[in-house]
Design a protein around this motif. Structure first.
Motif, PDB file in Angstrom:
ATOM      1  N   GLY A 128       0.794  -1.221   0.000  1.00  0.00           N
ATOM      2  CA  GLY A 128       0.000   0.000   0.000  1.00  0.00           C
ATOM      3  C   GLY A 128       0.826   1.270   0.000  1.00  0.00           C
ATOM      4  O   GLY A 128       0.264   2.372  -0.030  1.00  0.00           O
ATOM      5  N   GLY A 129       2.148   1.158  -0.016  1.00  0.00           N
ATOM      6  CA  GLY A 129       3.014   2.329   0.054  1.00  0.00           C
ATOM      7  C   GLY A 129       3.497   2.852  -1.279  1.00  0.00           C
ATOM      8  O   GLY A 129       4.189   3.870  -1.332  1.00  0.00           O
ATOM      9  N   ALA A 130       3.174   2.190  -2.390  1.00  0.00           N
ATOM     10  CA  ALA A 130       3.606   2.652  -3.706  1.00  0.00           C
ATOM     11  C   ALA A 130       2.808   3.871  -4.145  1.00  0.00           C
ATOM     12  O   ALA A 130       1.726   4.148  -3.629  1.00  0.00           O
ATOM     13  N   GLN A 131       3.355   4.611  -5.130  1.00  0.00           N
ATOM     14  CA  GLN A 131       2.642   5.784  -5.636  1.00  0.00           C
ATOM     15  C   GLN A 131       1.325   5.395  -6.290  1.00  0.00           C
ATOM     16  O   GLN A 131       0.359   6.146  -6.236  1.00  0.00           O
ATOM     17  N   ALA A 132       1.296   4.228  -6.919  1.00  0.00           N
ATOM     18  CA  ALA A 132       0.063   3.690  -7.506  1.00  0.00           C
ATOM     19  C   ALA A 132      -0.086   2.254  -6.997  1.00  0.00           C
ATOM     20  O   ALA A 132       0.252   1.303  -7.696  1.00  0.00           O
ATOM     21  N   PRO A 133      -0.586   2.073  -5.765  1.00  0.00           N
ATOM     22  CA  PRO A 133      -0.596   0.735  -5.174  1.00  0.00           C
ATOM     23  C   PRO A 133      -1.490  -0.264  -5.899  1.00  0.00           C
ATOM     24  O   PRO A 133      -1.197  -1.455  -5.919  1.00  0.00           O
ATOM     25  N   ASP A 134      -2.587   0.227  -6.484  1.00  0.00           N
ATOM     26  CA  ASP A 134      -3.477  -0.653  -7.241  1.00  0.00           C
ATOM     27  C   ASP A 134      -3.288  -0.337  -8.718  1.00  0.00           C
ATOM     28  O   ASP A 134      -3.827   0.636  -9.236  1.00  0.00           O
ATOM     29  N   ASP A 135      -2.512  -1.180  -9.392  1.00  0.00           N
ATOM     30  CA  ASP A 135      -2.081  -0.851 -10.749  1.00  0.00           C
ATOM     31  C   ASP A 135      -2.193  -2.090 -11.627  1.00  0.00           C
ATOM     32  O   ASP A 135      -1.989  -3.221 -11.173  1.00  0.00           O
ATOM     33  N   GLY A 136      -2.525  -1.880 -12.883  1.00  0.00           N
ATOM     34  CA  GLY A 136      -2.534  -2.949 -13.866  1.00  0.00           C
ATOM     35  C   GLY A 136      -1.964  -2.427 -15.163  1.00  0.00           C
ATOM     36  O   GLY A 136      -2.263  -1.296 -15.572  1.00  0.00           O
ATOM     37  N   PHE A 137      -1.136  -3.216 -15.823  1.00  0.00           N
ATOM     38  CA  PHE A 137      -0.483  -2.721 -17.038  1.00  0.00           C
ATOM     39  C   PHE A 137      -0.139  -3.884 -17.951  1.00  0.00           C
ATOM     40  O   PHE A 137      -0.192  -5.065 -17.554  1.00  0.00           O
ATOM     41  N   LEU A 138       0.249  -3.563 -19.174  1.00  0.00           N
ATOM     42  CA  LEU A 138       0.626  -4.551 -20.183  1.00  0.00           C
ATOM     43  C   LEU A 138       2.031  -4.256 -20.663  1.00  0.00           C
ATOM     44  O   LEU A 138       2.338  -3.121 -21.048  1.00  0.00           O
ATOM     45  N   TRP A 139       2.880  -5.270 -20.618  1.00  0.00           N
ATOM     46  CA  TRP A 139       4.221  -5.181 -21.186  1.00  0.00           C
ATOM     47  C   TRP A 139       4.222  -5.842 -22.559  1.00  0.00           C
ATOM     48  O   TRP A 139       3.686  -6.946 -22.726  1.00  0.00           O
ATOM     49  N   LEU A 140       4.874  -5.201 -23.535  1.00  0.00           N
ATOM     50  CA  LEU A 140       5.011  -5.756 -24.880  1.00  0.00           C
ATOM     51  C   LEU A 140       6.472  -5.646 -25.308  1.00  0.00           C
ATOM     52  O   LEU A 140       7.078  -4.576 -25.154  1.00  0.00           O
ATOM     53  N   ARG A 141       7.026  -6.731 -25.829  1.00  0.00           N
ATOM     54  CA  ARG A 141       8.396  -6.643 -26.322  1.00  0.00           C
ATOM     55  C   ARG A 141       8.614  -7.595 -27.489  1.00  0.00           C
ATOM     56  O   ARG A 141       7.967  -8.642 -27.591  1.00  0.00           O
ATOM     57  N   ALA A 142       9.528  -7.192 -28.359  1.00  0.00           N
ATOM     58  CA  ALA A 142       9.964  -8.015 -29.486  1.00  0.00           C
ATOM     59  C   ALA A 142      11.487  -8.074 -29.475  1.00  0.00           C
ATOM     60  O   ALA A 142      12.151  -7.034 -29.336  1.00  0.00           O
ATOM     61  N   LEU A 143      12.035  -9.286 -29.605  1.00  0.00           N
ATOM     62  CA  LEU A 143      13.482  -9.501 -29.575  1.00  0.00           C
ATOM     63  C   LEU A 143      13.900 -10.355 -30.767  1.00  0.00           C
ATOM     64  O   LEU A 143      14.105 -11.563 -30.646  1.00  0.00           O
ATOM     65  N   PRO A 144      14.050  -9.769 -31.952  1.00  0.00           N
ATOM     66  CA  PRO A 144      14.619 -10.523 -33.072  1.00  0.00           C
ATOM     67  C   PRO A 144      16.138 -10.579 -32.939  1.00  0.00           C
ATOM     68  O   PRO A 144      16.742  -9.756 -32.238  1.00  0.00           O
ATOM     69  N   TYR A 145      16.768 -11.552 -33.599  1.00  0.00           N
ATOM     70  CA  TYR A 145      18.229 -11.572 -33.581  1.00  0.00           C
ATOM     71  C   TYR A 145      18.763 -12.219 -34.842  1.00  0.00           C
ATOM     72  O   TYR A 145      18.071 -12.989 -35.519  1.00  0.00           O
ATOM     73  N   ALA A 146      20.015 -11.898 -35.141  1.00  0.00           N
ATOM     74  CA  ALA A 146      20.749 -12.502 -36.256  1.00  0.00           C
ATOM     75  C   ALA A 146      22.150 -12.842 -35.766  1.00  0.00           C
ATOM     76  O   ALA A 146      22.817 -12.007 -35.130  1.00  0.00           O
ATOM     77  N   ASP A 147      22.602 -14.047 -36.074  1.00  0.00           N
ATOM     78  CA  ASP A 147      23.878 -14.563 -35.579  1.00  0.00           C
ATOM     79  C   ASP A 147      24.679 -15.083 -36.775  1.00  0.00           C
ATOM     80  O   ASP A 147      24.365 -16.135 -37.337  1.00  0.00           O
ATOM     81  N   LEU A 148      25.715 -14.332 -37.169  1.00  0.00           N
ATOM     82  CA  LEU A 148      26.512 -14.661 -38.346  1.00  0.00           C
ATOM     83  C   LEU A 148      27.776 -15.392 -37.941  1.00  0.00           C
ATOM     84  O   LEU A 148      28.553 -14.899 -37.119  1.00  0.00           O
TER      85      LEU A 148
END
Length: 462
Positions: A83-103
């Motif tokens: 209960g001590g956080a700035q936004a104690p009741d919070d909901g969110f979505l994380w999105l990430r893309a990690l492509p890679y190329a290995d030569l």
């Protein structure tokens, strides 16, 4: 939507009779995966991913490996930080893309992995673990001198690597990828990987990357530096790790002081499995200076588990006990608070509001196989302060609750249930529900509501 479409595509291919191929275990760093055996047509099974995992470029063993991760993770908190956080009741979505190329071109190699990481709904505002826009997560070149491949403990050789890379050392208690949060942690610098008969030794000199919130603004952190040696010695039942790490921070802060920190970590780890038993034990001693104060800190952790493959649901039960030192007396010129440096994210579970400093924890856990691709895990953790003169810290090492005048040790108890469903070889769906009930220390020193977490994740990668 893209993850679901790809799952349907791969599921359709399997239904049409293409035999499932068991690829190398996918890692959080990706560059350790070895796909060179696909050069032999006899090793190919026809699985659709093989066209991306080995792309020959000429007749001289020059080839390209490519891959991709697409992850969406939703987290919902109730009473965050009790209960001590700035936004104690919070909901969110994380999105990430990690492509890679290995030569790979003979003894020379180049690895590139950009990142696109965004968030929706984080309150009051996004931090660098939530988003970084489009940036370079990994980019390095290396050259191999000698026989064998990088990380091969059966051949004598040396790999020199320079650039930006993720680091995963041992069980990631001191140096990890921070894979659980949205933006992984990378390091800039150089590393020499020495392969010896019966051992692999990393010699490194790195600076962590400080992520910005905008595109192409990630830079080396000039305040912090990590160097040292890390040796892994395989044995019949597992592996032994021996290491020395030197960490410097020009602006460190602890409950018992602040200033320039130079800290040496000397440690050993033993991990392995035999029959139905598996284990992991690690001990670390730290010494150095914070300003004018001496550093004397330590930790020890033991994990012992046993599988019951013939029982219903094939349970895998384990118990983990960790003791992590804190500072016993303020203002005595001696700092006893352990510094976990760059530990893995989600350190004690999916919720993990507390980091590995000034703690005693006990965790029993059982994992059940509901059906072959679906597993469920149940865990409980008790948290106590090691030193009553010291407070409690977050995973990055910042103080989140000072000791005040409290003399009690009990911080709280956490219950967690999680599941993982491997819908296809490329698509995993997982989730967790957790609750952290405040103990006497939290009740005596500030907000002390019960923290709740509900998390759901889809992760498509090949």
């Amino acid at each position: 939507m893209l993850c679901l479409l790809l799952a349907l595509w791969t599921g359709t291919a399997h239904a049409q009779g293409i035999e499932a191929w068991q690829p190398p275990t996918l890692t959080t760093v990706r560059y350790d995966e070895d796909w060179h055996r696909l050069a032999d047509p006899q090793e190919r099974t026809g699985r659709w991913t093989e066209r991306f995992k080995y792309v020959p470029l000429d007749e001289n063993a020059t080839y390209l490996v490519t891959g991709l991760e697409l992850r969406a993770r939703n987290e919902n908190y109730r009473a965050n930080l009790w209960g001590g956080a700035q936004a104690p009741d919070d909901g969110f979505l994380w999105l990430r893309a990690l492509p890679y190329a290995d030569l790979h071109a003979g003894a020379v190699r180049a690895f590139v992995q950009p990142v696109a990481a965004y968030t929706i709904g984080v309150a009051p505002s996004a931090s660098p673990i939530d988003r970084t826009g489009i940036d370079l997560l990994q980019g390095f070149a290396d050259i191999r001198i000698g026989a064998g491949r990088t990380g091969d403990a059966d051949a004598l050789g040396l790999t020199i690597r320079a650039g930006r890379e993720l680091l995963s050392l041992g069980n990631e208690r001191l140096v990890g990828t921070r894979y659980g949060p949205n933006v992984p942690l990378a390091f800039d610098g150089v590393r020499a990987i020495v392969s010896l008969p019966g051992a692999v030794v990393s010699i490194l000199d790195k600076r962590p990357v400080r992520q910005g919130l905008d595109d192409l603004d990630d830079r080396s952190d000039r305040r912090r530096r990590l160097s040292g040696l890390y040796a892994t010695i395989p044995h019949g039942a597992g592996e032994i790790d021996l290491y020395w790490l030197r960490y410097r921070n020009s602006a460190a802060t602890f409950a018992d002081g602040a200033g320039r920190e130079t800290r040496h970590s000397i440690g050993a780890r033993l991990g392995g499995a035999a029959g139905d038993w598996h284990w992991d034990a690690e001990g670390v001693f730290q010494h150095g200076r914070l300003g004018t104060s001496r550093i004397r800190a330590w930790t020890g952790s033991v994990e012992l588990g046993r599988r019951f493959p013939d029982a219903s649901l094939s349970p895998d039960a384990l118990v983990r006990v960790s003791v992590i030192s804190g500072d016993r007396r303020a203002g005595d010129g001696r700092l006893g608070t352990f510094n976990a440096l760059f530990p893995r994210g989600k350190y004690f579970g999916e919720l993990s509001p507390i980091g590995p400093a000034n703690l005693v924890t006990v965790t029993p856990r059982v994992t059940l196989v509901i059906a072959e691709p679906l597993t469920v895990a149940l865990a409980a953790t008790g948290y106590w302060r090691h030193a009553i003169a010291d407070g409690i810290y977050a995973i990055p090492g910042n103080l989140i609750r000072a000791a005040g005048n409290s003399r009690v040790r009990s911080i709280g108890q956490e219950l967690e249930a999680s599941f993982s469903w491997q819908a296809s070889p490329e698509l995993e769906v997982s989730g967790a529900v957790s609750a952290f009930a405040a103990g006497a220390f939290l009740r005596a020193t500030g907000p002390h509501r019960t923290v709740g977490l509900l998390a759901l994740e889809t992760n498509f990668r090949f």
